[in-house]
Write a protein that holds these residues in place. Structure first.
Motif, PDB file in Angstrom:
ATOM      1  N   ARG A 284      29.673  55.872  41.507  1.00 27.65           N
ATOM      2  CA  ARG A 284      30.150  54.866  40.486  1.00 27.65           C
ATOM      3  C   ARG A 284      31.457  54.423  40.970  1.00 27.65           C
ATOM      4  O   ARG A 284      32.319  55.236  41.658  1.00 27.65           O
ATOM      5  CB  ARG A 284      30.410  55.461  39.098  1.00 27.65           C
ATOM      6  N   THR A 285      31.715  53.204  40.833  1.00 22.59           N
ATOM      7  CA  THR A 285      32.986  52.670  41.424  1.00 22.59           C
ATOM      8  C   THR A 285      33.627  51.765  40.402  1.00 22.59           C
ATOM      9  O   THR A 285      33.064  50.864  39.824  1.00 22.59           O
ATOM     10  CB  THR A 285      33.038  51.690  42.576  1.00 22.59           C
ATOM     11  N   ALA A 286      34.902  51.994  39.962  1.00 23.37           N
ATOM     12  CA  ALA A 286      35.419  51.121  38.823  1.00 23.37           C
ATOM     13  C   ALA A 286      36.778  50.723  39.293  1.00 23.37           C
ATOM     14  O   ALA A 286      37.718  51.402  40.031  1.00 23.37           O
ATOM     15  CB  ALA A 286      35.584  52.033  37.773  1.00 23.37           C
ATOM     16  N   THR A 287      36.947  49.292  39.261  1.00 26.05           N
ATOM     17  CA  THR A 287      37.974  48.804  39.751  1.00 26.05           C
ATOM     18  C   THR A 287      38.924  47.870  38.466  1.00 26.05           C
ATOM     19  O   THR A 287      38.105  47.343  37.501  1.00 26.05           O
ATOM     20  CB  THR A 287      37.936  47.814  40.733  1.00 26.05           C
ATOM     21  N   GLY A 288      40.002  47.842  38.442  1.00 26.89           N
ATOM     22  CA  GLY A 288      40.781  46.985  37.375  1.00 26.89           C
ATOM     23  C   GLY A 288      42.121  46.586  37.645  1.00 26.89           C
ATOM     24  O   GLY A 288      42.591  46.917  38.760  1.00 26.89           O
ATOM     25  N   GLY A 289      42.421  45.740  37.067  1.00 25.29           N
ATOM     26  CA  GLY A 289      44.209  45.294  37.365  1.00 25.29           C
ATOM     27  C   GLY A 289      44.277  44.118  37.343  1.00 25.29           C
ATOM     28  O   GLY A 289      43.211  43.169  37.430  1.00 25.29           O
ATOM     29  N   ALA A 290      45.383  43.240  37.169  1.00 18.50           N
ATOM     30  CA  ALA A 290      45.667  41.861  37.407  1.00 18.50           C
ATOM     31  C   ALA A 290      45.847  41.572  38.726  1.00 18.50           C
ATOM     32  O   ALA A 290      46.824  41.402  39.512  1.00 18.50           O
ATOM     33  CB  ALA A 290      47.227  41.692  36.587  1.00 18.50           C
ATOM     34  N   SER A 291      44.395  41.307  39.253  1.00 12.87           N
ATOM     35  CA  SER A 291      44.483  40.896  40.777  1.00 12.87           C
ATOM     36  C   SER A 291      43.501  39.704  40.684  1.00 12.87           C
ATOM     37  O   SER A 291      42.632  39.499  39.956  1.00 12.87           O
ATOM     38  CB  SER A 291      44.046  42.092  41.421  1.00 12.87           C
ATOM     39  N   SER A 292      43.229  39.330  41.918  1.00 11.07           N
ATOM     40  CA  SER A 292      42.522  38.122  42.294  1.00 11.07           C
ATOM     41  C   SER A 292      40.850  38.727  42.116  1.00 11.07           C
ATOM     42  O   SER A 292      39.912  37.576  41.908  1.00 11.07           O
ATOM     43  CB  SER A 292      42.643  37.050  43.486  1.00 11.07           C
ATOM     44  N   THR A 293      40.838  39.716  42.568  1.00 11.28           N
ATOM     45  CA  THR A 293      39.405  40.269  42.782  1.00 11.28           C
ATOM     46  C   THR A 293      38.892  40.615  41.158  1.00 11.28           C
ATOM     47  O   THR A 293      37.554  41.078  41.168  1.00 11.28           O
ATOM     48  CB  THR A 293      39.575  41.695  43.418  1.00 11.28           C
ATOM     49  N   GLY A 294      39.652  40.925  40.475  1.00 13.69           N
ATOM     50  CA  GLY A 294      38.906  40.915  38.960  1.00 13.69           C
ATOM     51  C   GLY A 294      38.557  42.462  38.579  1.00 13.69           C
ATOM     52  O   GLY A 294      39.109  43.265  39.556  1.00 13.69           O
ATOM     53  N   THR A 295      37.945  42.721  37.546  1.00 18.05           N
ATOM     54  CA  THR A 295      37.908  44.198  37.238  1.00 18.05           C
ATOM     55  C   THR A 295      36.345  44.205  37.192  1.00 18.05           C
ATOM     56  O   THR A 295      35.408  43.106  36.837  1.00 18.05           O
ATOM     57  CB  THR A 295      38.381  44.642  36.076  1.00 18.05           C
ATOM     58  N   GLY A 296      35.834  45.842  37.198  1.00 22.83           N
ATOM     59  CA  GLY A 296      34.469  45.741  36.748  1.00 22.83           C
ATOM     60  C   GLY A 296      33.945  47.278  37.452  1.00 22.83           C
ATOM     61  O   GLY A 296      34.786  48.022  37.975  1.00 22.83           O
ATOM     62  N   VAL A 297      32.779  47.439  37.201  1.00 25.60           N
ATOM     63  CA  VAL A 297      32.069  48.783  37.286  1.00 25.60           C
ATOM     64  C   VAL A 297      30.750  48.762  37.937  1.00 25.60           C
ATOM     65  O   VAL A 297      30.144  47.951  37.737  1.00 25.60           O
ATOM     66  CB  VAL A 297      31.872  49.755  35.988  1.00 25.60           C
TER      67      VAL A 297
END
Length: 440
Positions: A284-297
């Protein structure tokens, strides 16, 4: 009539002085608990038994869990066209991976080597236990032999002192010359010097036994008077040699070592063979934050097979195979060396038993003859047809014969134990049989 003091000293040489004397089995039990060599062999056995588990591990799946959790902050300086761009991102990742070997020839050979290594460890431990029985027996009878020597010399010293006093009295009344006195005095001084040496030797032998059992021994049980020793069964040296060549534990360990070396060749040749594994993973990989790549799981899951074919390894595999072949030849030569040593040990021990039994029989006859000779010389000295030196020589011959008789019995017993050890059949029950020959 024999002087009661001399009789008591002679009895102390060949009979037990204490009803609470320690016997051979008690000494052996102490050695099992305290001997450092045996303890080292026991630890080696425990370590060797783990080789099977380690070898089997190469055939079982491996499972691993990995993960990470990161935080990142980005700061940028404002310009005329844009406002400040400061933002934070995060990432949380974990993965669970499994790999099951499907075809790894090297791992299979390592598994077989592990099982064989356990057999080697067990054979080496069995040999160490037999060696302990022999060492304990040898140290035990060395002490008894040293006690016999000391007590014999003390008895001889007392007897010589009586002859010295008699020679002095006869010289004073004029029935003998001063030569008898000088001869008796010289024998007495020599016996005194030998007594000191025997006391030192006894202390050394006791220390050797103490080194094995880790404590003082006290009085030891001695052989029963007139004990009868049995011939080895079977009564054919070739049968003992054949058993030694097949059942001796050093030979068994060497035979298995040859098989281990053979497996090592195959294990190294596997460096040319392909490998095939079943692999599977999930995560499982979760990313987030105010960046151009966006957030998601993201939750990736994979399963499949993975193969590998070695092409070239700088001739390392060939070199290792050649090394393993040479080591296999060495193992075969070591096996032949141990087989011949076991056979020779069996022959020597068998000869020692048979010749020892003949010596015991001869010394028993010599003891009777020496006693008769001493009685005759004493009687002849009293009536004037023998001189003092004749009596002293007869006394020395009798005491030496008795000492040699006891030593021959000890050596015969020990050769019997060595014979069974060489043949790979020595057990604690054999030591118990020897213990029945002792009196407490």
């Amino acid at each position: 009539m024999r002087n009661p003091v001399v009789a008591a000293l002679l009895a102390s040489a060949f009979l037990s002085l204490s009803a609470n004397a320690t016997d051979l089995l008690q000494i052996y039990q102490d050695a099992l608990a305290n001997d450092p060599q045996y303890a080292s062999a026991r630890s080696s056995l425990t370590a060797g038994q783990e080789k099977s588990v380690q070898g089997r591990a190469g055939l079982l799946p491996t499972i691993g869990l990995n993960g990470s959790d990161t935080r990142s902050r980005v700061e940028s300086q404002p310009d005329i066209a844009n406002a400040d761009r400061n933002f934070t991102t995060f990432s949380n990742t974990w993965s669970l991976a499994l790999s099951q070997p499907l075809f790894r020839w090297a791992n299979w050979q390592q598994y077989e080597q592990g099982k064989l290594s356990v057999v080697i460890s067990e054979a080496q431990f069995a040999q160490a236990k037999q060696d302990l029985i022999v060492r304990v027996g040898q140290a035990y009878f060395d002490v008894l032999a040293a006690q016999d020597t000391l007590a014999t010399l003390q008895a001889q010293k007392v007897a010589i002192s009586e002859q010295l006093a008699s020679a002095k009295r006869n010289f004073e009344v004029g029935t003998s010359t001063i030569t008898d006195t000088h001869e008796a005095q010289a024998r007495y001084d020599l016996a005194t010097a030998q007594e000191f040496a025997a006391q030192s030797d006894l202390q050394v032998k006791r220390s050797a036994l103490q080194q094995i059992i880790g404590k003082e021994t006290g009085e030891l049980a001695t052989l029963k008077a007139g004990v009868k020793l049995n011939s080895p069964q079977p009564a054919a040296v070739n049968e003992w040699v054949s058993s030694a060549e097949k059942q001796n534990f050093n030979v068994v360990a060497s035979e298995v070592a040859v098989e281990v070396a053979k497996r090592e060749i195959e294990r190294n040749r596997a460096g040319h063979y392909p490998t095939l594994d079943l692999v599977a993973s999930t995560g499982r990989t979760a990313t987030g934050g105010a960046s151009s790549t966006g957030t998601g799981v993201v939750k990736p899951t994979t399963i499949g097979v993975q193969w590998s074919i070695p092409l070239f390894a700088g001739f390392a595999v060939d070199s290792k195979v050649k090394e393993a072949v040479a080591l296999q030849e060495k193992a075969r030569n070591d096996l032949e060396t141990n087989r011949r040593s076991a056979a020779q040990g069996a022959r020597q021990a068998y000869t020692g038993v048979t010749s020892g039994l003949a010596q015991v029989k001869a010394y028993e006859a010599a003891e009777i003859s020496s006693q008769s000779a001493l009685d005759s010389n004493k009687l002849g000295y009293q009536v004037g047809v023998r001189i003092n030196i004749d009596v002293l020589n007869a006394q020395q011959q009798l005491y030496t014969t008795r000492q040699n008789l006891a030593k021959a019995r000890y050596d015969t017993i020990m050769n019997g134990l060595r014979l069974k050890s060489a043949a790979g059949t020595l057990k604690e029950e054999d030591l118990s049989e020897v213990n029945t020959l002792l009196q407490r």
